[in-house]
Motif scaffolding. Sequence first.
Motif, mmCIF file in Angstrom:
data_model
loop_
_atom_site.group_PDB
_atom_site.id
_atom_site.type_symbol
_atom_site.label_atom_id
_atom_site.label_comp_id
_atom_site.label_asym_id
_atom_site.label_seq_id
_atom_site.Cartn_x
_atom_site.Cartn_y
_atom_site.Cartn_z
ATOM 1 N N GLY A 1 14.535 1.369 -21.436
ATOM 2 C CA GLY A 1 14.864 0.173 -20.667
ATOM 3 C C GLY A 1 16.369 0.026 -20.575
ATOM 4 O O GLY A 1 17.107 0.906 -21.004
ATOM 5 N N ASP A 2 16.835 -1.109 -20.035
ATOM 6 C CA ASP A 2 18.281 -1.263 -19.947
ATOM 7 C C ASP A 2 18.818 -2.179 -21.048
ATOM 8 O O ASP A 2 19.899 -2.711 -20.945
ATOM 9 C CB ASP A 2 18.712 -1.739 -18.544
ATOM 10 C CG ASP A 2 18.180 -3.114 -18.209
ATOM 11 O OD1 ASP A 2 17.476 -3.699 -19.054
ATOM 12 O OD2 ASP A 2 18.480 -3.616 -17.114
ATOM 13 N N VAL B 1 7.940 -7.247 -19.137
ATOM 14 C CA VAL B 1 8.101 -5.925 -19.737
ATOM 15 C C VAL B 1 6.953 -5.666 -20.706
ATOM 16 O O VAL B 1 6.116 -6.553 -20.927
ATOM 17 C CB VAL B 1 9.475 -5.772 -20.451
ATOM 18 C CG1 VAL B 1 10.616 -5.933 -19.482
ATOM 19 C CG2 VAL B 1 9.608 -6.759 -21.596
ATOM 20 N N MET C 1 14.661 -4.247 -27.566
ATOM 21 C CA MET C 1 15.163 -5.414 -26.836
ATOM 22 C C MET C 1 15.328 -6.640 -27.735
ATOM 23 O O MET C 1 15.710 -7.705 -27.283
ATOM 24 C CB MET C 1 14.218 -5.762 -25.682
ATOM 25 C CG MET C 1 14.265 -4.727 -24.580
ATOM 26 S SD MET C 1 13.130 -5.097 -23.230
ATOM 27 C CE MET C 1 11.614 -4.452 -23.839
ATOM 28 N N GLN D 1 16.077 -9.037 -17.591
ATOM 29 C CA GLN D 1 14.668 -9.089 -17.191
ATOM 30 C C GLN D 1 14.468 -10.144 -16.111
ATOM 31 O O GLN D 1 13.847 -9.898 -15.079
ATOM 32 C CB GLN D 1 13.786 -9.407 -18.399
ATOM 33 C CG GLN D 1 13.691 -8.278 -19.398
ATOM 34 C CD GLN D 1 12.954 -8.684 -20.665
ATOM 35 O OE1 GLN D 1 12.142 -9.604 -20.670
ATOM 36 N NE2 GLN D 1 13.255 -8.002 -21.761
ATOM 37 N N LEU E 1 9.251 -1.970 -17.583
ATOM 38 C CA LEU E 1 10.658 -2.208 -17.869
ATOM 39 C C LEU E 1 11.353 -2.400 -16.532
ATOM 40 O O LEU E 1 11.075 -1.692 -15.578
ATOM 41 C CB LEU E 1 11.252 -1.032 -18.643
ATOM 42 C CG LEU E 1 10.655 -0.833 -20.044
ATOM 43 C CD1 LEU E 1 11.143 0.474 -20.658
ATOM 44 C CD2 LEU E 1 11.016 -1.987 -20.965
ATOM 45 N N GLN E 2 12.251 -3.371 -16.514
ATOM 46 C CA GLN E 2 12.801 -3.815 -15.229
ATOM 47 C C GLN E 2 13.682 -2.790 -14.534
ATOM 48 O O GLN E 2 14.038 -2.949 -13.386
ATOM 49 C CB GLN E 2 13.553 -5.130 -15.414
ATOM 50 C CG GLN E 2 14.838 -5.042 -16.217
ATOM 51 C CD GLN E 2 14.604 -5.204 -17.720
ATOM 52 O OE1 GLN E 2 13.521 -4.984 -18.213
ATOM 53 N NE2 GLN E 2 15.640 -5.608 -18.433
ATOM 54 N N ASN E 3 14.044 -1.705 -15.238
ATOM 55 C CA ASN E 3 14.890 -0.695 -14.588
ATOM 56 C C ASN E 3 14.075 0.488 -14.046
ATOM 57 O O ASN E 3 14.639 1.462 -13.587
ATOM 58 C CB ASN E 3 15.962 -0.195 -15.563
ATOM 59 C CG ASN E 3 15.355 0.412 -16.813
ATOM 60 O OD1 ASN E 3 14.208 0.117 -17.153
ATOM 61 N ND2 ASN E 3 16.097 1.251 -17.488
ATOM 62 N N LYS E 4 12.753 0.365 -14.095
ATOM 63 C CA LYS E 4 11.917 1.452 -13.570
ATOM 64 C C LYS E 4 11.605 1.182 -12.101
ATOM 65 O O LYS E 4 10.768 0.336 -11.777
ATOM 66 C CB LYS E 4 10.604 1.538 -14.353
ATOM 67 C CG LYS E 4 10.811 1.770 -15.824
ATOM 68 C CD LYS E 4 10.934 3.262 -16.097
ATOM 69 C CE LYS E 4 11.520 3.524 -17.457
ATOM 70 N NZ LYS E 4 10.557 4.067 -18.397
ATOM 71 N N VAL E 5 12.290 1.925 -11.246
ATOM 72 C CA VAL E 5 12.213 1.644 -9.816
ATOM 73 C C VAL E 5 10.792 1.720 -9.275
ATOM 74 O O VAL E 5 10.327 0.833 -8.557
ATOM 75 C CB VAL E 5 13.105 2.620 -9.027
ATOM 76 C CG1 VAL E 5 13.045 2.322 -7.551
ATOM 77 C CG2 VAL E 5 14.517 2.555 -9.531
ATOM 78 N N GLU F 1 16.388 9.307 -14.209
ATOM 79 C CA GLU F 1 17.507 8.438 -14.578
ATOM 80 C C GLU F 1 17.904 8.690 -16.020
ATOM 81 O O GLU F 1 19.071 8.723 -16.363
ATOM 82 C CB GLU F 1 17.150 6.956 -14.422
ATOM 83 C CG GLU F 1 16.901 6.502 -13.007
ATOM 84 C CD GLU F 1 15.434 6.558 -12.659
ATOM 85 O OE1 GLU F 1 14.754 7.515 -13.087
ATOM 86 O OE2 GLU F 1 14.965 5.661 -11.948
ATOM 87 N N ASN G 1 19.215 5.106 -9.188
ATOM 88 C CA ASN G 1 17.786 4.899 -9.311
ATOM 89 C C ASN G 1 17.048 5.967 -8.532
ATOM 90 O O ASN G 1 17.306 6.165 -7.358
ATOM 91 C CB ASN G 1 17.389 3.530 -8.753
ATOM 92 C CG ASN G 1 17.926 2.438 -9.619
ATOM 93 O OD1 ASN G 1 17.917 2.559 -10.855
ATOM 94 N ND2 ASN G 1 18.400 1.382 -9.002
ATOM 95 N N ILE G 2 16.167 6.652 -9.205
ATOM 96 C CA ILE G 2 15.407 7.683 -8.517
ATOM 97 C C ILE G 2 13.945 7.281 -8.511
ATOM 98 O O ILE G 2 13.368 6.995 -9.552
ATOM 99 C CB ILE G 2 15.584 9.042 -9.203
ATOM 100 C CG1 ILE G 2 17.057 9.452 -9.109
ATOM 101 C CG2 ILE G 2 14.702 10.084 -8.540
ATOM 102 C CD1 ILE G 2 17.440 10.511 -10.076
ATOM 103 N N ASP G 3 13.387 7.249 -7.362
ATOM 104 C CA ASP G 3 11.993 6.862 -7.252
ATOM 105 C C ASP G 3 11.124 8.110 -7.401
ATOM 106 O O ASP G 3 11.227 9.033 -6.603
ATOM 107 C CB ASP G 3 11.767 6.234 -5.869
ATOM 108 C CG ASP G 3 10.387 5.631 -5.778
ATOM 109 O OD1 ASP G 3 9.573 5.882 -6.693
ATOM 110 O OD2 ASP G 3 10.132 4.922 -4.794
#
Lengths: 434, 326
Positions: A249-250, B131, A221, B259, B216-220, A344, A362-364
């Motif tokens: 991460g994204d 994060v 990041m 984020q 991490l912000q994309n982890k549901v 994901e 998004n998969i929980d």
Amino acid sequence: MFENISERLQGAIHKIKGYGKITEDNISEIMREVRLALLESDVNYKVVKEFTNNVKEKALGLEVASSLKPAEMFVKILKDELTELLGKEKVSLVNKNFNVVMLVGLQGSGKTTHVGKLGNWVRKKYKKNPLFVACDIYRPAAIDQLKQLGRKLNIPVYSEDIKDAVKIAENGIKYARENGYDYVFIDTAGRLHIDDELMNELKRMNDALTFDEILLVIDSMIGQDAINVIEGFNNELPLTGTILTKLDGDSKGGVALSVRHLTHIPIKFVGTSEKLDGIMEFDSDRMVGRILGEGDIQSLIEHAEEVLDKDIAMNTAKRLNSGKFDLEDFLLQLNQIKKLGPLENMLKLIPGAAKMGLNNVNIDPKDIAHIEAIIQSMTPKERKNPDIIKASRKQRIAKGSGTSVQDVNRLLNQFEMMKKMMKQFKNGNMKMPF
Amino acid sequence: MGIFDKIKNVFKKEEVIEKEEVKLYDKGLEKTRVEFTSKLGKLSKKYREVTEEYFEELEEILIMADIGVNTVMDFMDRLKKRVSKEHITDTEMLKEVIVDELFIIYVEGESLTTKINYNDNGPTVVLFVGVNGVGKTTSIAKLAYKLKCENKKVMLVAGDTFRAGAIEQLDEWGKRIECPVIKSESKDPSSVIYDALKIAKEDSYDVVLIDTAGRLQNKVNLMKELEKINKVIGNQIEGAPHETLLVIDATTGQNGISQAKSFKEITNITGIVLTKLDGTAKGGIVLAIKENVNIPVKLVGLGERKEDLIPFDIENYIYGLFKDMI
């Protein structure tokens, strides 16, 4: 991870398709898009400049000579240039009879976690017997953290209650030699590249001891400061490689494009989850494919092969073929899937995932946990023969799994559908979707 | 209007910053400032007149400071417009305009405060999120130390039940700054927090600082866990958490915006703690975050000692960055 570069580049490429040929006029507009996309991905400013200039020059120069259509040509040039940026040759982690590897980096980049992952990795891939050496004597509980990871992995940790990292490392390596360990990982404290005192500590370590590799751990990041960090460490230590962490991460991880180009140090690994098997060897070809939106089916398969238990898979396949697939098998399958890590991540690796809209799914993991709970609340008889599950059984199962009767119904329906689909595959009425 | 008049108008300052603090800022930002300002200084020496090349180099400087790409592009557009409208040709004069415009991005006519929003009826709850590896635990310890110096009764809650060694890390800090740490064997952060808040009410603590696992912000699933934590806190103490601070590492690039957006969707982020500003990273992403997501910076981490956390001050921040220039 690279959705944005790839999407924007695809947009730019799409524009080119409309033109008969690449001209000074239309390429400027496209290069602007490419430039913004790369900057938004944290690729170093200078690298972006150089990259866009190179691509532009080549695209214009090849105009007449090539029989390829402009768009195809442009993609080829992008691909070549990106591969160039990322470095073509793959450089594996050292594998000798006895190896000492030190991990260095800024605070919070993921050094300790990756010591754990690498220990696990060399044991699996190189069949080595690793030892961890805890040299982060500053951060509160850093040694505890490493010890906990060691316990989880069943890898011993060498530590001493003294304030001399050089001495600890030295003793740790000695201890490894004397006790039959052949792969030593040295965890160091996080430090700023401008912290003279702590950088001196690393230099002293390097002077006193022999390392087969010194790896710089970088958070994917990181922004434009990456170059200062990388150069800062590289000027003081003979770095042999880098590890890019938190790539699950994204963040767009543009630093991957800068690291190699600016320093000529190879990227050796990428960190892909918080789990202890969340590490993969870096592969520039795949990374380029991913950037350009071609997906990464190869690493998907590799990861699956590594994690999945082949026996269980074979058994399941057999049972599928014989039509005996029941909820018990389904449960086994779920456990296998869970080992793959966040779904994901897997979806993103499939070629064309972005186009199918799968990149943002998004998969929980809780959903999977619920399914598991439901099946686990069934008796063995019910699992083998779901048809006998009627109202009162459903209520009991729902209660036992903390879900509702609707949830149980949904699962049973889905399972039935799955079985039907599988029969169709078997009978050859339907082509496999991949 | 001169830049300092403008600053004074925008900032209705409630108190004068102690000299000590300014010094710390200067020291922490020294590396940052030297590079940033010397570059800008050089720029106006190199270009006496405002040219296309000048703009290009200015853009590079701003991008290199990690100020968001779109923020920089918009900024450059505005600057160019002003230059042509006000017929600015002298680069010396433009320096002032640049600082001016940067202030406007961050402040946007609001009056911002870095004060903690205290709860008048019971414990004040401050939740720390972010994060992995940004410095949540360390920041908590520093803030706790600061509050203790203000004679507050402070409790720390070890809500990071996931990362190996996280609880021990907070525990160790607790010992160093003599502050109780509530922890538990449970792997469920909500349950630890529930217990801690009960104790906080019974023993009338002033402030409860809650640590959480890096996510991490994309982890549901992890973001859902945070949602649950938030609910548990709100159920225990009305109106809590009174502050939810998003911790951001100054080296963070464009991902900082993502984020901020994602965490704000889940929790009511009231401010940012910008850590590790004592390196060469400029943390410029906070300008883009303020512009796009409207979250102000409340605290700044400038070193590894327990004293190295101070209130953010945009005036000091930008003044520090541009000191040599003005």
